[in-house]
Design an enzyme around this catalytic site. Structure first.
Site, PDB file in Angstrom:
ATOM      1  N   LYS A  92       0.806  -1.222   0.000  1.00  0.00           N
ATOM      2  CA  LYS A  92       0.000   0.000   0.000  1.00  0.00           C
ATOM      3  C   LYS A  92       0.841   1.274   0.000  1.00  0.00           C
ATOM      4  O   LYS A  92       0.435   2.299  -0.527  1.00  0.00           O
ATOM      5  CB  LYS A  92      -0.935   0.005   1.211  1.00  0.00           C
ATOM      6  CG  LYS A  92      -2.053  -1.031   1.140  1.00  0.00           C
ATOM      7  CD  LYS A  92      -3.090  -0.658   0.102  1.00  0.00           C
ATOM      8  CE  LYS A  92      -4.292  -1.601   0.134  1.00  0.00           C
ATOM      9  NZ  LYS A  92      -5.213  -1.327  -1.002  1.00  0.00           N
ATOM     10  N   GLU A 114      -9.476   6.245   3.357  1.00  0.00           N
ATOM     11  CA  GLU A 114     -10.325   5.177   3.876  1.00  0.00           C
ATOM     12  C   GLU A 114      -9.422   3.971   4.087  1.00  0.00           C
ATOM     13  O   GLU A 114      -8.359   3.873   3.481  1.00  0.00           O
ATOM     14  CB  GLU A 114     -11.439   4.822   2.868  1.00  0.00           C
ATOM     15  CG  GLU A 114     -11.039   3.808   1.786  1.00  0.00           C
ATOM     16  CD  GLU A 114      -9.936   4.307   0.855  1.00  0.00           C
ATOM     17  OE1 GLU A 114      -9.801   5.523   0.687  1.00  0.00           O
ATOM     18  OE2 GLU A 114      -9.212   3.465   0.274  1.00  0.00           O
ATOM     19  N   SER A 380       1.387  -9.724  -1.068  1.00  0.00           N
ATOM     20  CA  SER A 380       1.091  -8.296  -0.919  1.00  0.00           C
ATOM     21  C   SER A 380       1.276  -7.762   0.494  1.00  0.00           C
ATOM     22  O   SER A 380       1.533  -6.575   0.671  1.00  0.00           O
ATOM     23  CB  SER A 380      -0.332  -8.020  -1.389  1.00  0.00           C
ATOM     24  OG  SER A 380      -1.241  -8.878  -0.723  1.00  0.00           O
TER      25      SER A 380
END
Lengths: 396, 266
Positions: A92, A114, A380
């Site tokens: 991210k 968010e 991830s």
């Protein structure tokens, strides 16, 4: 014959999906982004700062690790792209670094975001601390409970975490609240969307910031296999940002099979699922036309996944298009299969994956590989944030 | 403007009344699914000039808590587009008040834009507001459909909308423009800030070719009177929904609510 298009067109569409379906109050912000994002992100000073931070702060390039025991187990040459080793524990941060540099150049002083699993929230809180910017993160109340360590990480970083109490109190609702906040504070605030969702140009912008994943994969595969092209790339898909990054530079190489793994929840026929390509149809949510789980009346269906990061009723418009034209194969795995795969990876390779990532691992069982097949799984995120869910599940 | 639109009740309203227009918004199916019709009839009886009926949606991102809650309750109570269109037909048998349907794009898309326009027109709807429908998409795909069915489409503008864009919106508007009073989600406020007044003045000075109504944050006689000084009229939504939540759909109470709104400011 026309070659199929994989990238966004000038109107912000991927085939029939995408666009910018926003109320007028957000139009100036979205228009400014659309007009400037490509110019700003291609400036040498931007690229220099972005690349330096990815290298020295995030820890890129992340390793491409040949998973020997996992390879033996599945009878293929399996590599793990170690995004879990990024600073903050997931891919991210690639996007939040890019967007905060963009926000600075747009003259914004405050940041909102968010978050579902909290990884994007932590990544946003981190870059805001780094840049000394005020940050507010909306998170579903249910997600705050099941991802408590990430809530506290954000708070330690100086971010205000605001519970979203509408709907199922998960990622969709957090996104609604963040959009409402942005409508109320349009001039001084930039909204760092964490996935390849939202109005154009967000899906393309986020995909470009995450594209570093597949760029590195290609380079690393040349080193390790003498060939940049794997046979398969696997990635989990909620909104689809890590998948977008892992697929990006392989889209035009059609012999590379791209596999998106969605959260089947308790099974796609159970009524408690988040497998959008299996259950969704075209609709408009959060600013774009995409595949959406919804009733016949067009009301969005509350999704379910054990993984907070995949608990979303839509997918990015780019993925909806890639599904539509058959470029990416979408499969889904259940909560249970994902949890088992998470434990299996822990014991086979000594890596406890995020439960999102565990979905990608679980999908390997649905494929029969040749022993020479090169398979890359985008790892991830790491599982630290999910300890409570692992403990609650208990089967280890 | 085509001949079908000449007979449109909204067009007729703005031709006959240039100031002090009061439009009331409420959510279809709130408090209960059967309340849509009696509320409309009571509002017409109370002398309201236009009504806007909200099509409930699960994810109303431009709405504050009051309208969010009404959407949720309406959906849970069984409100859906097909039900609403039948109810509008019943309203239309009892009053000639201009009726606007307002909602998010997705429920209308799932119903089918063509089917929606045809049935809305047949039921007696005069206008549609879909705040998340891009202007370009309306012009390319739906304008002819709206016209053929005698429906007006109203666009929103907000304080952050550039003059260039306001003029573009004015040039494709047939009916009225919905001027959002502040960059905000829907909700109530007791008075306007100086920057909102400055925005209203700027808007008035543009000399637009279409009338505009000011909405969002109009909740009492004072804010209504202020808005009406700068615009053809105003739209009241959240505070009426609060009224319905507290007092129910009693016709006399609705008439009192409208009466109180129209009191001259102290």
């Amino acid at each position: 014959m026309n070659k199929p298009r994989y990238e966004v067109d000038t109107q912000g569409y991927y085939g029939q999906f995408g666009g910018a379906y926003i109320p007028e109050m957000l139009y100036p912000n979205i228009e400014a982004l659309r007009e400037r994002y490509l110019a700003i992100t291609s400036e040498p000073s931007f690229q220099q700062e972005f690349q330096a931070l990815l290298r020295d702060y995030v820890g890129r390039p992340t390793p491409l690790y040949w998973a020997k025991r996992l390879s033996e187990k599945h009878g293929a040459r399996i590599y793990l792209k170690r995004e879990d080793l990024c600073h903050t524990g997931a891919h991210k941060i690639n996007n939040t670094i890019g967007q905060i540099l963009l926000a600075q150049r747009l003259g914004k002083q405050k940041i909102i975001a968010e978050t579902g699993a909290g990884q994007h929230g932590v990544a946003t809180a981190t870059v805001c601390a780094l840049m000394g910017m005020e940050c507010m993160v909306y998170m579903g109340k249910l997600d705050m409970e099941r991802q408590r360590p990430n809530v506290e990480r954000m708070r330690i970083l100086g971010t205000q975490v605001v519970p979203a109490t509408s709907g199922n109190m998960t990622l969709k609702d957090a996104t609604n609240e963040a959009m409402r906040h942005w409508i109320n504070h349009p001039t001084d605030t930039h909204y760092i969307i964490g996935s390849v969702v939202g109005p154009h140009p967000y899906p393309d912008m986020v995909a470009r910031f995450q594209a570093v994943i597949s760029e590195e994969m290609k380079r690393q595969l040349i080193e390790k296999e003498g060939n940049p092209f794997p046979d398969y790339v696997f990635a989990c898909v909620g909104g689809g940002s890590n998948a977008a990054g892992a697929f990006y530079h392989f889209l035009a190489d059609e012999h590379v099979q791209l596999v998106g793994v969605e959260a089947g929840g308790r099974g796609i026929d159970s009524g408690e699922s988040a497998a959008t390509t299996a259950l969704g149809k075209p609709g408009v949510l959060h600013g774009s036309r995409t595949l959406l789980m919804q009733t016949d009346d067009g009301q969005v269906v509350e999704p379910h996944s054990i993984s907070a990061g995949l608990d979303y009723p839509g997918i990015g418009p780019m993925h909806a298009h890639l599904f539509d034209i058959g470029r990416v194969t979408f499969v889904n795995v259940t909560d249970d299969e994902a949890m088992k795969a998470g434990v299996a990876l822990s014991r086979t390779e000594g890596i406890i994956p995020a439960i999102e990532t565990a979905h990608a691992m679980a999908a390997l069982d649905q494929f029969e590989f040749d022993k020479d097949d090169v398979v890359v799984i985008n790892l991830s995120g790491r599982g630290d944030k999910d300890l409570e869910t692992y403990i609650k599940w208990g089967q280890y | 403007m085509g001949s079908v639109l000449m007979k449109n009740r909204i067009v007729q309203l703005f031709e006959s009344k240039k100031e002090g227009i009061l439009s009331i918004f409420y959510t279809a199916g709130f408090p209960t699914v059967d309340d849509t019709v009696p509320i409309a009839v009571a509002l017409a009886k109370a002398g309201v000039d236009m009504i806007e009926i909200g099509i409930p949606f699960s994810d109303p991102i431009a709405d504050g808590p009051i309208i969010q809650q009404s959407n949720k309750q309406a959906i849970e109570g069984g409100m859906r587009v097909a039900v609403l269109l039948e109810q509008v037909a019943h309203v239309r048998k009892q009053t000639s008040i201009p009726i606007v349907l307002m909602g998010y794009l997705n429920p209308v898309l799932q119903y089918g834009m063509e089917r929606f326009c045809q049935q809305a027109s047949r039921a007696g709807v005069d206008g549609v507001i879909l705040p998340d429908m891009p202007m370009a998409e309306y012009l390319q795909r739906y304008r002819e459909l709206f016209r053929a069915n005698g429906l007006l489409n109203a666009f929103l503008i907000s304080p952050t909308t550039s003059e260039l864009r306001i003029r573009a919106i004015d040039s494709v508007t047939e009916g009225f423009i919905y001027a959002v009073s502040a960059s905000s989600t829907t909700g109530t406020r007791h008075q306007f800030e100086a920057e909102q007044i400055a925005y209203f003045e700027r808007l008035r000075a543009l000399g637009l070719s279409n009338p505009y109504l000011i909405g969002f944050g109009i909740s009492n006689a004072q804010t209504l009177a202020t808005a009406c000084r700068y615009a053809a009229g105003a739209i009241v939504g959240s505070s009426f929904i609060q009224h319905l939540a507290a007092q129910g759909v009693d016709s006399a109470a609705i008439q009192q609510f409208v009466h109180d709104l129209r009191q001259p400011a102290p």
